[in-house]
Design a protein around this motif. Structure first.
Motif, mmCIF file in Angstrom:
data_model
loop_
_atom_site.group_PDB
_atom_site.id
_atom_site.type_symbol
_atom_site.label_atom_id
_atom_site.label_comp_id
_atom_site.label_asym_id
_atom_site.label_seq_id
_atom_site.Cartn_x
_atom_site.Cartn_y
_atom_site.Cartn_z
ATOM 1 N N SER A 1 0.833 -1.207 0.000
ATOM 2 C CA SER A 1 0.000 0.000 0.000
ATOM 3 C C SER A 1 0.865 1.253 0.000
ATOM 4 O O SER A 1 0.526 2.244 -0.623
ATOM 5 N N GLU A 2 2.014 1.211 0.710
ATOM 6 C CA GLU A 2 2.918 2.360 0.693
ATOM 7 C C GLU A 2 3.519 2.546 -0.691
ATOM 8 O O GLU A 2 3.682 3.679 -1.153
ATOM 9 N N GLU A 3 3.848 1.440 -1.367
ATOM 10 C CA GLU A 3 4.382 1.537 -2.727
ATOM 11 C C GLU A 3 3.334 2.109 -3.674
ATOM 12 O O GLU A 3 3.648 2.902 -4.553
ATOM 13 N N ALA A 4 2.072 1.722 -3.484
ATOM 14 C CA ALA A 4 1.009 2.256 -4.324
ATOM 15 C C ALA A 4 0.841 3.748 -4.084
ATOM 16 O O ALA A 4 0.625 4.517 -5.030
ATOM 17 N N ASP A 5 0.956 4.175 -2.820
ATOM 18 C CA ASP A 5 0.857 5.597 -2.516
ATOM 19 C C ASP A 5 2.005 6.366 -3.155
ATOM 20 O O ASP A 5 1.810 7.447 -3.710
ATOM 21 N N LEU A 6 3.203 5.824 -3.073
ATOM 22 C CA LEU A 6 4.354 6.493 -3.678
ATOM 23 C C LEU A 6 4.218 6.555 -5.197
ATOM 24 O O LEU A 6 4.580 7.555 -5.824
ATOM 25 N N LEU B 1 1.391 6.677 -6.822
ATOM 26 C CA LEU B 1 0.371 7.683 -7.093
ATOM 27 C C LEU B 1 0.956 9.079 -6.991
ATOM 28 O O LEU B 1 0.685 9.941 -7.834
ATOM 29 N N ILE B 2 1.784 9.318 -5.983
ATOM 30 C CA ILE B 2 2.421 10.625 -5.836
ATOM 31 C C ILE B 2 3.340 10.900 -7.016
ATOM 32 O O ILE B 2 3.388 12.023 -7.543
ATOM 33 N N SER C 1 0.977 17.307 0.312
ATOM 34 C CA SER C 1 -0.249 16.597 0.680
ATOM 35 C C SER C 1 -1.151 16.514 -0.539
ATOM 36 O O SER C 1 -1.078 17.343 -1.439
#
Length: 125
Positions: free
Chosen positions: A83-88, A90-91, A113
């Motif tokens: 999930s952290e990789e997906a957030d990164l 996306l960013i 943000s």
């Protein structure tokens, strides 16, 4: 045999009006039937769920099987990392899109943000 040359203008208009009303009536009736059919489609899953429930109730439960609640599944560290990789990711995609739109290098942009906008500007696009 009736031909258009043997009919008066009033009779021609009367037949044309009746044909129009008949055609519109058939189309309206079919549309109402289709809408009723679509409305009834919401009850089909409920019907099948009830039928499946009755079939399950009819089957006797095995005597050796105990009704022990299952333990809640623990969140694995791999799921957190994904999930952290997906957030990164996306960013990174949002940063690249902003850099392309602003025509500046991506190194000069810092995203602190990300919040969902309450405005719906897509309707103006």
């Amino acid at each position: 045999m009736i031909t258009l040359t043997s009919l008066t203008l009033g009779e021609i208009l009367q037949k044309a009006g009746l044909n129009t009303l008949l055609g519109m009536g058939v189309v309206f009736t079919v549309l109402v039937l289709i809408s009723l059919l679509i409305y009834c489609l919401r009850f089909i899953p409920v019907f099948f769920e009830r039928m499946a429930g009755k079939k399950e109730e009819e089957k006797p439960a095995p005597a050796e099987k105990k009704n022990v609640p299952a333990a809640p599944a623990a969140v694995s560290p791999a799921a957190v990392v994904k999930s952290e990789e997906a957030d990164l990711a996306l960013i990174a995609v949002i940063t690249a899109a902003i850099a392309a739109q602003a025509d500046v290098p991506a190194d000069g942009i810092v995203i602190r943000s990300i919040r969902r906008s309450t405005k719906n500007n897509w309707k103006h696009a």
